[in-house]
Design an enzyme around this catalytic site. Sequence first.
Site, PDB file in Angstrom:
ATOM      1  N   GLY A 141     -42.529  21.597  71.064  1.00  0.00           N
ATOM      2  CA  GLY A 141     -42.271  22.740  70.517  1.00  0.00           C
ATOM      3  C   GLY A 141     -42.354  23.054  68.866  1.00  0.00           C
ATOM      4  O   GLY A 141     -41.576  22.401  68.475  1.00  0.00           O
TER       5      GLY A 141
ATOM      6  N   LYS B  42     -19.622  34.163  76.692  1.00  0.00           N
ATOM      7  CA  LYS B  42     -21.140  34.385  76.990  1.00  0.00           C
ATOM      8  C   LYS B  42     -21.073  35.753  77.685  1.00  0.00           C
ATOM      9  O   LYS B  42     -20.283  36.068  78.547  1.00  0.00           O
ATOM     10  CB  LYS B  42     -21.941  33.332  77.653  1.00  0.00           C
ATOM     11  CG  LYS B  42     -23.223  33.327  77.319  1.00  0.00           C
ATOM     12  CD  LYS B  42     -23.506  32.252  76.251  1.00  0.00           C
ATOM     13  CE  LYS B  42     -24.992  32.421  75.705  1.00  0.00           C
ATOM     14  NZ  LYS B  42     -25.315  31.502  74.590  1.00  0.00           N
TER      15      LYS B  42
ATOM     16  N   GLY C 167     -42.145  25.949  67.533  1.00  0.00           N
ATOM     17  CA  GLY C 167     -41.558  27.116  67.420  1.00  0.00           C
ATOM     18  C   GLY C 167     -40.571  27.326  65.973  1.00  0.00           C
ATOM     19  O   GLY C 167     -40.684  26.619  65.272  1.00  0.00           O
ATOM     20  N   HIS C 168     -39.803  28.257  66.161  1.00  0.00           N
ATOM     21  CA  HIS C 168     -38.731  28.530  65.066  1.00  0.00           C
ATOM     22  C   HIS C 168     -37.887  27.343  64.709  1.00  0.00           C
ATOM     23  O   HIS C 168     -37.928  26.791  63.565  1.00  0.00           O
ATOM     24  CB  HIS C 168     -37.657  29.530  65.670  1.00  0.00           C
ATOM     25  CG  HIS C 168     -38.203  30.866  65.843  1.00  0.00           C
ATOM     26  ND1 HIS C 168     -38.553  31.306  66.795  1.00  0.00           N
ATOM     27  CD2 HIS C 168     -38.526  31.926  64.755  1.00  0.00           C
ATOM     28  CE1 HIS C 168     -38.772  32.863  66.644  1.00  0.00           C
ATOM     29  NE2 HIS C 168     -38.676  33.048  65.463  1.00  0.00           N
ATOM     30  N   VAL C 169     -37.593  26.486  65.628  1.00  0.00           N
ATOM     31  CA  VAL C 169     -36.756  25.255  65.246  1.00  0.00           C
ATOM     32  C   VAL C 169     -37.609  24.245  64.813  1.00  0.00           C
ATOM     33  O   VAL C 169     -37.478  23.393  64.001  1.00  0.00           O
ATOM     34  CB  VAL C 169     -35.642  24.968  66.272  1.00  0.00           C
ATOM     35  CG1 VAL C 169     -35.017  23.689  65.926  1.00  0.00           C
ATOM     36  CG2 VAL C 169     -34.835  26.063  66.456  1.00  0.00           C
TER      37      VAL C 169
ATOM     38  N   TYR D 127     -40.990  23.874  63.839  1.00  0.00           N
ATOM     39  CA  TYR D 127     -41.721  23.864  62.955  1.00  0.00           C
ATOM     40  C   TYR D 127     -40.952  23.473  61.816  1.00  0.00           C
ATOM     41  O   TYR D 127     -41.329  22.891  60.819  1.00  0.00           O
ATOM     42  CB  TYR D 127     -42.198  25.339  62.699  1.00  0.00           C
ATOM     43  CG  TYR D 127     -43.074  25.312  61.546  1.00  0.00           C
ATOM     44  CD1 TYR D 127     -44.574  24.975  61.442  1.00  0.00           C
ATOM     45  CD2 TYR D 127     -42.579  26.004  60.332  1.00  0.00           C
ATOM     46  CE1 TYR D 127     -45.241  25.227  60.260  1.00  0.00           C
ATOM     47  CE2 TYR D 127     -43.522  25.936  59.132  1.00  0.00           C
ATOM     48  CZ  TYR D 127     -44.487  25.699  59.133  1.00  0.00           C
ATOM     49  OH  TYR D 127     -45.411  25.880  57.858  1.00  0.00           O
TER      50      TYR D 127
HETATM   51  P1  NAD Z   1     -39.267  29.495  70.061  1.00  0.00           P
HETATM   52  O1  NAD Z   1     -39.496  30.035  71.287  1.00  0.00           O
HETATM   53  O2  NAD Z   1     -39.387  29.868  68.836  1.00  0.00           O
HETATM   54  O3  NAD Z   1     -40.098  28.077  70.262  1.00  0.00           O
HETATM   55  C1  NAD Z   1     -40.097  27.199  71.434  1.00  0.00           C
HETATM   56  C2  NAD Z   1     -41.804  26.524  71.299  1.00  0.00           C
HETATM   57  O4  NAD Z   1     -41.925  25.708  72.414  1.00  0.00           O
HETATM   58  C3  NAD Z   1     -42.815  27.585  71.296  1.00  0.00           C
HETATM   59  O5  NAD Z   1     -43.715  27.407  70.354  1.00  0.00           O
HETATM   60  C4  NAD Z   1     -43.492  27.426  72.962  1.00  0.00           C
HETATM   61  O6  NAD Z   1     -44.859  27.941  72.809  1.00  0.00           O
HETATM   62  C5  NAD Z   1     -43.059  25.922  72.844  1.00  0.00           C
HETATM   63  N1  NAD Z   1     -43.196  25.513  74.260  1.00  0.00           N
HETATM   64  C6  NAD Z   1     -42.803  25.952  75.680  1.00  0.00           C
HETATM   65  N2  NAD Z   1     -43.035  25.342  76.592  1.00  0.00           N
HETATM   66  C7  NAD Z   1     -43.728  24.027  76.149  1.00  0.00           C
HETATM   67  C8  NAD Z   1     -44.139  22.820  76.731  1.00  0.00           C
HETATM   68  N3  NAD Z   1     -44.038  22.734  77.923  1.00  0.00           N
HETATM   69  N4  NAD Z   1     -44.557  21.951  75.732  1.00  0.00           N
HETATM   70  C9  NAD Z   1     -44.831  22.194  74.522  1.00  0.00           C
HETATM   71  N5  NAD Z   1     -44.055  23.232  73.916  1.00  0.00           N
HETATM   72  C10 NAD Z   1     -43.700  24.229  74.592  1.00  0.00           C
HETATM   73  O7  NAD Z   1     -37.713  28.651  70.189  1.00  0.00           O
HETATM   74  P2  NAD Z   1     -36.569  27.867  69.277  1.00  0.00           P
HETATM   75  O8  NAD Z   1     -35.999  29.178  68.639  1.00  0.00           O
HETATM   76  O9  NAD Z   1     -37.468  27.104  68.036  1.00  0.00           O
HETATM   77  O10 NAD Z   1     -35.860  27.276  70.187  1.00  0.00           O
HETATM   78  C11 NAD Z   1     -36.374  25.835  70.890  1.00  0.00           C
HETATM   79  C12 NAD Z   1     -35.230  25.286  71.508  1.00  0.00           C
HETATM   80  O11 NAD Z   1     -33.983  25.011  70.932  1.00  0.00           O
HETATM   81  C13 NAD Z   1     -34.663  26.070  72.728  1.00  0.00           C
HETATM   82  O12 NAD Z   1     -34.568  25.420  74.072  1.00  0.00           O
HETATM   83  C14 NAD Z   1     -33.572  26.673  72.321  1.00  0.00           C
HETATM   84  O13 NAD Z   1     -32.736  27.239  73.415  1.00  0.00           O
HETATM   85  C15 NAD Z   1     -32.789  25.652  71.580  1.00  0.00           C
HETATM   86  N6  NAD Z   1     -31.916  26.305  70.257  1.00  0.00           N
HETATM   87  C16 NAD Z   1     -32.505  27.137  69.416  1.00  0.00           C
HETATM   88  C17 NAD Z   1     -31.484  27.387  68.606  1.00  0.00           C
HETATM   89  C18 NAD Z   1     -31.977  28.484  67.397  1.00  0.00           C
HETATM   90  O14 NAD Z   1     -31.368  28.528  66.522  1.00  0.00           O
HETATM   91  N7  NAD Z   1     -33.172  28.988  67.275  1.00  0.00           N
HETATM   92  C19 NAD Z   1     -30.140  27.035  68.400  1.00  0.00           C
HETATM   93  C20 NAD Z   1     -29.783  26.203  69.310  1.00  0.00           C
HETATM   94  C21 NAD Z   1     -30.807  25.714  70.362  1.00  0.00           C
END
Ligand code: NAD
Length: 355
Positions: free
Chosen positions: A182, A79, A184-186, A188
């Site tokens: 959440g 990292k 978000g990306h994951v 939804y």
């Molecule tokens: P993202 O930023 O797209 O979505 C996160 C969502 O969580 C946002 O919509 C935000 O408004 C919401 N949020 C923040 N605080 C909150 C709370 N207290 N209560 C409810 N909602 C809240 O992020 P992502 O890419 O969807 O990733 C989500 C998690 O998964 C993160 O912890 C990330 O580290 C982990 N992750 C993601 C990936 C990936 O491929 N994107 C891979 C491994 C791990």
Amino acid sequence: PVFDDPAFDHHEQIVFCHDPQSGLRAIIALHNTNRGPALGGARMWNYADSAAALTDVLRLSRGMTYKSALAGLPFGGGKAVILGDPKHDKSPDLFHALGRYVDSLGGRYTVAEDVGIDVADIEQVAHETAHVAGVPAGGSGDPSPATAYGVFVGIRAAIKHRLGADRIAGDKLTGISVAIQGAGHVGYELARHLTGAGADVQIADVDPARVKRAQDDLGATPIATDHFLEAEVDVLAPCALGGLLDDTTIPKLRTSIVAGAANNQLAETRHGEMLRERGILYAPDYVINAGGIINISYEGASYDRARAFSHVALIHDTLLAIFQRAEAAGIPTSQAADRLAEERFTHPNPDPAQA
Ligand code: NAD
């Protein structure tokens, strides 16, 4: 005090990068390369001081070793962290300088995106080194759909183990309730899989527009963010923040399963035991959320999404094996996952193809 940092765990190599011209101050940590070259994102963060940055990169690079080992990838753990404010301190020169440092490692480390870094930044890094992943040219695009799919198959494994295979009718999850934190990306995308399988999905997000989208598009039921942890559901799927399972929150849980994408869900290692004592099945985060890195590992001119997703689907079997081992040994699932990973990376891998 590098070797005395509590997060130092026999890391192979730590590189302190300083380029006065661009202002780059970064640390690259390679934890273990027994299974292959290290792969892991670069994070840009306004750290309080360089000690905090060091601790973070040591912890994150170690996590990547475990994640890749359990995902069956021929990669080690590494990292990079850049000390700076991602809103104000970015410049092409800064990322070119980082690229030269990555290149100086001769392929021992491949860099991708992480918090504070986006695709455009990695494209700048790619001016100076070929050792990049997660860029559109020859890349596999946004890893989130693959992560969400891995969480979906992981939830199915957890239901089978904890609630019984008879709760899953064919491919359907009818009668199963899941609360997602959440949207978000994951989150939804996970909600899309779950509602598609007939599960009853509740969703919480601090951003009301994201909740509304999940409600309108997918028929998910909105819940208040502060009710998420106490939701009376079969599965809680944290897909927002880490560190949410601690001494205060674990006693409040009213679920049988915790299985979501968020990194570092346990505030401390001992909280894995606390969940076990409460009879709550925990899907270790770095196992269930490995879909994104698995997808990245298939990058290249011959990227084949179907092949990558079949690999992601194996998260289901890996989790079942971990659940069974944990039960047989009477230990938390988080500890069973660590042990299994350690078996896979402790010794140099003589044949990377068999990693
Ligand atoms: P993202 O930023 O797209 O979505 C996160 C969502 O969580 C946002 O919509 C935000 O408004 C919401 N949020 C923040 N605080 C909150 C709370 N207290 N209560 C409810 N909602 C809240 O992020 P992502 O890419 O969807 O990733 C989500 C998690 O998964 C993160 O912890 C990330 O580290 C982990 N992750 C993601 C990936 C990936 O491929 N994107 C891979 C491994 C791990």
